[in-house]
Every structure is written in C-alpha cells, then in structure tokens.
Design a protein around this motif. Structure first.
Motif, PDB file in Angstrom:
ATOM      1  N   THR A 206       0.863  -1.177   0.000  1.00 44.30           N
ATOM      2  CA  THR A 206       0.000   0.000   0.000  1.00 44.30           C
ATOM      3  C   THR A 206       0.899   1.226   0.000  1.00 44.30           C
ATOM      4  N   ASP A 207       0.513   2.231  -0.745  1.00 46.77           N
ATOM      5  CA  ASP A 207       1.315   3.457  -0.830  1.00 46.77           C
ATOM      6  C   ASP A 207       0.572   4.601  -0.145  1.00 46.77           C
ATOM      7  N   LEU A 208       1.329   5.453   0.518  1.00 48.95           N
ATOM      8  CA  LEU A 208       0.755   6.638   1.162  1.00 48.95           C
ATOM      9  C   LEU A 208       1.532   7.861   0.708  1.00 48.95           C
ATOM     10  N   ASP A 209       0.826   8.951   0.436  1.00 52.28           N
ATOM     11  CA  ASP A 209       1.479  10.237   0.195  1.00 52.28           C
ATOM     12  C   ASP A 209       1.314  11.079   1.454  1.00 52.28           C
ATOM     13  N   VAL A 210       2.421  11.569   1.959  1.00 55.66           N
ATOM     14  CA  VAL A 210       2.397  12.329   3.203  1.00 55.66           C
ATOM     15  C   VAL A 210       2.831  13.752   2.894  1.00 55.66           C
ATOM     16  N   THR A 211       2.037  14.723   3.339  1.00 52.42           N
ATOM     17  CA  THR A 211       2.407  16.131   3.180  1.00 52.42           C
ATOM     18  C   THR A 211       2.583  16.721   4.570  1.00 52.42           C
ATOM     19  N   LEU A 212       3.733  17.349   4.773  1.00 52.30           N
ATOM     20  CA  LEU A 212       4.015  17.962   6.066  1.00 52.30           C
ATOM     21  C   LEU A 212       4.169  19.464   5.854  1.00 52.30           C
ATOM     22  N   LYS A 213       3.493  20.227   6.701  1.00 48.49           N
ATOM     23  CA  LYS A 213       3.514  21.688   6.551  1.00 48.49           C
ATOM     24  C   LYS A 213       3.852  22.341   7.883  1.00 48.49           C
ATOM     25  N   VAL A 214       4.785  23.301   7.837  1.00 43.82           N
ATOM     26  CA  VAL A 214       5.173  23.987   9.071  1.00 43.82           C
ATOM     27  C   VAL A 214       4.942  25.495   8.964  1.00 43.82           C
ATOM     28  N   LEU A 215       4.954  26.040   7.750  1.00 43.55           N
ATOM     29  CA  LEU A 215       4.837  27.493   7.545  1.00 43.55           C
ATOM     30  C   LEU A 215       3.832  27.767   6.430  1.00 43.55           C
ATOM     31  N   GLU A 216       3.291  28.969   6.437  1.00 42.24           N
ATOM     32  CA  GLU A 216       2.403  29.363   5.328  1.00 42.24           C
ATOM     33  C   GLU A 216       3.213  29.648   4.063  1.00 42.24           C
ATOM     34  N   HIS A 217       4.496  30.007   4.238  1.00 43.52           N
ATOM     35  CA  HIS A 217       5.363  30.286   3.083  1.00 43.52           C
ATOM     36  C   HIS A 217       6.810  30.160   3.542  1.00 43.52           C
ATOM     37  N   GLU A 355       1.790  20.215  10.732  1.00 39.78           N
ATOM     38  CA  GLU A 355       0.576  19.653  10.117  1.00 39.78           C
ATOM     39  C   GLU A 355       0.968  18.476   9.230  1.00 39.78           C
ATOM     40  N   VAL A 356       0.335  17.354   9.451  1.00 38.73           N
ATOM     41  CA  VAL A 356       0.629  16.173   8.637  1.00 38.73           C
ATOM     42  C   VAL A 356      -0.668  15.695   8.006  1.00 38.73           C
ATOM     43  N   ARG A 357      -0.643  15.585   6.675  1.00 34.44           N
ATOM     44  CA  ARG A 357      -1.806  15.035   5.959  1.00 34.44           C
ATOM     45  C   ARG A 357      -1.363  13.778   5.238  1.00 34.44           C
ATOM     46  N   VAL A 358      -2.217  12.766   5.239  1.00 33.14           N
ATOM     47  CA  VAL A 358      -1.857  11.496   4.607  1.00 33.14           C
ATOM     48  C   VAL A 358      -2.952  11.093   3.635  1.00 33.14           C
ATOM     49  N   GLU A 359      -2.526  10.721   2.434  1.00 29.56           N
ATOM     50  CA  GLU A 359      -3.476  10.274   1.417  1.00 29.56           C
ATOM     51  C   GLU A 359      -3.118   8.839   1.036  1.00 29.56           C
ATOM     52  N   THR A 360      -4.107   7.978   0.988  1.00 28.11           N
ATOM     53  CA  THR A 360      -3.856   6.567   0.662  1.00 28.11           C
ATOM     54  C   THR A 360      -3.972   6.353  -0.844  1.00 28.11           C
ATOM     55  N   LEU A 361      -2.989   5.644  -1.420  1.00 26.15           N
ATOM     56  CA  LEU A 361      -3.012   5.365  -2.869  1.00 26.15           C
ATOM     57  C   LEU A 361      -3.327   3.881  -3.093  1.00 26.15           C
ATOM     58  N   ASP A 362      -2.668   3.302  -4.096  1.00 23.76           N
ATOM     59  CA  ASP A 362      -2.952   1.900  -4.465  1.00 23.76           C
ATOM     60  C   ASP A 362      -2.751   0.922  -3.311  1.00 23.76           C
ATOM     61  N   GLN A 363      -3.550  -0.107  -3.333  1.00 19.13           N
ATOM     62  CA  GLN A 363      -3.399  -1.149  -2.324  1.00 19.13           C
ATOM     63  C   GLN A 363      -3.506  -2.516  -2.960  1.00 19.13           C
ATOM     64  N   GLY A 364      -2.735  -3.461  -2.473  1.00 18.03           N
ATOM     65  CA  GLY A 364      -2.845  -4.839  -2.954  1.00 18.03           C
ATOM     66  C   GLY A 364      -2.623  -5.785  -1.791  1.00 18.03           C
ATOM     67  N   MET A 365      -3.399  -6.835  -1.763  1.00 20.53           N
ATOM     68  CA  MET A 365      -3.335  -7.808  -0.672  1.00 20.53           C
ATOM     69  C   MET A 365      -2.167  -8.771  -0.897  1.00 20.53           C
ATOM     70  N   GLY A 366      -1.571  -9.259   0.166  1.00 16.64           N
ATOM     71  CA  GLY A 366      -0.560 -10.314   0.082  1.00 16.64           C
ATOM     72  C   GLY A 366      -1.218 -11.670  -0.157  1.00 16.64           C
ATOM     73  N   TRP A 367      -0.406 -12.715  -0.077  1.00 20.35           N
ATOM     74  CA  TRP A 367      -0.935 -14.054  -0.408  1.00 20.35           C
ATOM     75  C   TRP A 367      -0.081 -15.126   0.269  1.00 20.35           C
ATOM     76  N   SER A 368      -0.720 -16.246   0.626  1.00 23.34           N
ATOM     77  CA  SER A 368       0.027 -17.428   1.110  1.00 23.34           C
ATOM     78  C   SER A 368      -0.474 -18.652   0.374  1.00 23.34           C
ATOM     79  N   MET A 369       0.425 -19.573   0.108  1.00 17.98           N
ATOM     80  CA  MET A 369       0.004 -20.765  -0.638  1.00 17.98           C
ATOM     81  C   MET A 369      -0.528 -21.840   0.296  1.00 17.98           C
ATOM     82  N   ASP A 370      -1.206 -22.806  -0.303  1.00 19.83           N
ATOM     83  CA  ASP A 370      -1.684 -23.962   0.437  1.00 19.83           C
ATOM     84  C   ASP A 370      -0.671 -25.088   0.211  1.00 19.83           C
TER      85      ASP A 370
END
Ligand code: BES
Ligand code: MN
Ligand code: MN
Length: 455
Positions: A206-217, A355-370
């Motif tokens: 799974t991928d996350l985009d994180v934006t961190l903000k400390v100042l207005e400029h 300020e921390v904002r997080v956006e979730t991107l693509d996700q894929g499930m793992g797998w185990s064999m039998d």
C-alpha cells in the motif's frame, strides 16, 4: 505420459532452447514499459507479439483491450486457450508482458533493450520480469506439443507493473476464459539459479502520500532558523520515528507473521549483501531471521520525496515537504488495515505539532500458498526432477496483488507461484538478467507439471 518421458521432454526443451532465447531477445527489443502509457502503441505491439508466439503453440491467443473500473480504456491483454479434452483438467498460465522503466540507461553495462548474453545470463529489461514467464510458458507448450494432456488457458497481462488497475473488471468480463483447476503464475522465482522453489507467500503493498507543513510560506533561514525547523528536517524526524533502535518498524497495528509453512532455510547474509550491492559498513536493520524480515514482516520505503534540489538551493526554511511511502505488508494483513495503522501513527507523531496530511493510494493484498494442495506436491516433484536437487521453498518480499483477487474469484483453483527470477536477476534495477540454464530447467519443470496434471 510416464516418468520415463522426463528425459524425452528434457531433450525437446534442449533442442527448442535457441528459439526461446530468440523469443526473449525480440521481447526485450519491444520496450514494453507500461509506465510510459498502458494504452500506448508500444504496449499493443508487445501484446500482439506475445499472442503470435503463443499462437505458434496452438493457443488461439488474441489481444483484448481491457476497461478500467471508470470505463476508460485499459491495458492490452493476451488471452486464449488450447482445449485438448473437455474432460481433462484445465490450467491457467499467467505472465505479464509489461516491463519496468529504465530511468538511467547509463547505469547499465549493456543496452537495456538489446538482449545480451554474458556468462550464461541474458541481460535486458524484462529478461526475467516477466519475459522469463512468457518464455517458460512458450517453451513448456512447445515441449509437450501434441502430447499436452491438459486444457490450457493463458493470460499475459499488460499492466502488472502498474498495479493491474483493470484486472478485476477484466476477469469478471472473461470469467470462462480464466476458470481453471490450477493456475500457474510464472512471475516469481527460485532460491537460486541452481535450487528451485515454490513461492509460499508474497507481501501485500500500500502506498501513502504524506504532506508535512510547518509554515504558510518559506522564510529566511537566518531570521527564523532555530525555533522553526524546516519541513524536510521535520519529515526526516517523522520518518525516523517509525523505527526502534534496531531499525525495526515500531507501529502499533502493523502486523508481522511467521514464515508460511515454517522456515526451510534462512537467507545467507553474505550472499544477500552481495546481491543487493550493500556497502560494507552498513548493518542490516531489524530483528529475527533475515527471511522473515524480507518475507513476512512489514517494511516501508520512502520512494519519492519532493524537496528543493541541492543545485540552486538558497537560504530559506522550506514550508512544506511531500513524500511517498511504499509499505510492504505481512501476507495476511489487509492493506487497508496497514495503511490505517501507519496513517494514525504519522498523525499522532507529527514532530513539534507540524501539520501532517496522509493520502492513501494503491493497495494490494498479500498471499500465502496452500502447501497441502495436490498441485503444490506435483510441482515439488517436477522441480526435483528438472533441477536434480531438492527444492527449497521461499516467501517473497515483492507483491503480486492480483493473485488474491484470482483466488477470491476462483476459490477452488490451486495456485502455484513459480518463475524465472533468482537473487541475481536485478528485477526493477539496472542490469536485469535471467540465468539461461535455470530458464531451461524452469521450462522443463512446467512441462513436467502439465504432463503430471494430464495423467
Ligand atoms: N514479479 C514481481 C513480483 C516479485 C518481485 C516476485 C520479486 C518475486 C520477487 C512483479 O512484477 C512486481 O514487481 N510487482 C510489484 C507489484 C506492485 C506494482 C503492486 C511489486 O512488487 O512492486
Ligand atoms: Mn513481475
Ligand atoms: Mn516487476
């Protein structure tokens, strides 16, 4: 076919092998980089090439363009079948024809899009991932020829490296063309070129985009520096806070598990360091066996970071920074649960209240064999026969997110994850290659599995 025919099959694989290498060379030259546009002409040509190759093996292969969930055009997929006897079992053969990009050809020792043989390995982008998978299916079907005793369906995907966005609507629209008793996914690899493996588990992602903000400029770094930490430093602190002193992720709710089917053999640290090109002074992070750290425990990489380039930088405190985290999740954890655990952690640990904002991107499930599935046992027998050594099964740290989707849609199908890669394959890296002797043994393995399933 009886056991005696293994040598007959080996002879057929051997005598067909120069054709298989030629197929790989042609495939490499097609530059089927899906990141340059899944719907591009180059992807269509690549799909057509694969379809022509499979048609030569008696598969009624054709190129079908998929549709994305939002209705837009999707990837060029190759599907088809070779039905020998409606009463016989059916095997779905999977590979993908898209390849990873080559961001810097100067990092390669050879032209990435010209197949080049050096010391028993064929170099080129997609030589292993997953041209090797296509080569295995083609070689196995050629070796069996009219002796094929199972029905075969094929699916060679055109967007695996982009996370298979149109995969679910595509299988749902082509259910009958996928329905099978056994599914062979030739997109993973062996313990080494000499020692074969079934893949017992894959991590999710799974991928996350994180934006961190400390100042207005941005502000003057002399006037404001000290009490105000720049957004890059704060991001580094935030990223570092995910790990304990051993470099193990310390995030509540981010799951770990034990190696699937027990650990048959741990990964050798020296070999691992050499294969990865790890600098000598670096100490490996984390605890427990190396195999569990790679296969069944989570990991997080910062795969992108937006900051001012060094060249042309000047004395200001950065107001914001943005980075992308690629999270590999334990095979059994739902990626959305992992994403939530990491998101909650990042927000709770915002350094100095940035300020921390997080956006979730693509996700894929793992797998185990039998491990007890009949097909798993047949595959182990075939690997032993073809490679002449005992197989050592392994998990994988990489992800093939459509496998759990296939398994969900066809719950009774037995899935075998095999493939041409070995630790020296450099998939996704410069100087990707495939071991040719190992490829030959992989072809024979698949021919033996198909032959056994047809008995
Ligand atoms: N063939 C790989 C998966 C893999 C990697 C298997 C290493 C065995 C060893 C596949 O092509 C791949 O790269 N998958 C992506 C999935 C992602 C785009 C969702 C991955 O693992 O990054
Ligand atoms: Mn692959
Ligand atoms: Mn890949």
């Amino acid at each position: 076919m009886t056991a005696l025919d293994a040598e007959e099959l080996r002879g057929r694989v051997e005598s067909d092998f120069s054709r298989v290498v030629d197929l790989l060379n042609q495939k490499i030259a097609l530059k089927s980089v899906s990141a340059e546009g899944i719907t591009g002409e180059h992807m269509k040509r690549s799909a057509q090439f694969v379809a022509e190759q499979l048609a030569q093996e008696g598969v009624d292969a054709r190129v079908v363009q998929s549709r994305n969930p939002d209705g837009t055009d999707g990837a060029y997929e190759v599907i088809g079948s070779k039905i020998v006897d409606p009463a016989a079992p059916t095997v779905l053969l999977y590979a993908h024809h898209d390849v990873q990009p080559v961001p810097d050809a100067s990092a390669w020792s050879t032209d990435p899009f010209v197949g080049t043989e050096i010391d028993g390995r064929l170099f080129g982008r997609g030589a292993a991932d997953d041209g090797g998978g296509i080569a295995i299916h083609s070689g196995a079907l050629r070796a069996l020829g009219d002796d094929l005793g199972v029905n075969v369906k094929v699916f060679v995907e055109g967007e695996e490296e982009m996370g298979s966005p149109s995969f679910i609507p595509f299988i749902e629209a082509h259910r009958d063309e996928f329905d099978a008793d056994v599914i062979i996914v030739a997109d993973s690899g062996n313990w080494s070129a000499e020692v074969p493996s079934l893949t017992t588990s894959l991590r999710g992602n799974t991928d996350l985009d994180v934006t961190l903000k400390v100042l207005e400029h941005p502000v003057h770094s002399g006037q404001f520096g000290g009490p105000i930490l720049d957004a890059n430093t704060l991001s580094a602190m935030l990223i570092g806070s995910m790990y304990d002193k051993d470099g193990e992720l310390a995030i509540e709710g981010l799951a770990s598990q034990e190696p699937v089917g027990g650990l048959q053999r741990d990964i050798d640290e020296q070999g691992f360091r050499a294969d990865g090109g790890v600098v000598e002074s670096y100490r490996l992070a984390g605890r427990d066996s190396l195999a569990s750290r790679l296969w069944v425990k989570p990991s997080i990489a910062v795969i992108g970071f937006d900051a001012h380039p060094v060249e042309g930088s000047f004395n200001v405190i950065a107001d914001t920074a943005r980075f992308r985290l690629s999270i590999r999740t334990a095979p059994s954890q739902r990626p959305e649960d992992a994403a939530k655990a990491v998101t909650d952690f990042l927000i709770a640990h915002a350094p100095f209240g940035a300020e921390v904002r997080v956006e979730t991107l693509d996700q894929g499930m793992g797998w185990s064999m039998d491990p007890d599935a009949e097909a798993s046992k047949d595959a182990m027998t075939a690997m032993r026969e073809a490679f002449g050594v005992e197989p050592v099964n392994k998990g994988e740290g990489g992800s093939i997110p459509f496998i759990p989707e296939l398994q969900r849609i066809f719950p009774d199908a037995q899935v075998l994850v095999t493939g041409p890669e070995d630790p020296k394959a450099n998939a996704h890296s410069p100087n990707e290659s495939i071991d040719l002797k190992s490829l030959k043994n992989n072809i024979l393995t698949e021919a033996l599995i198909l032959s056994k399933l047809g008995e």
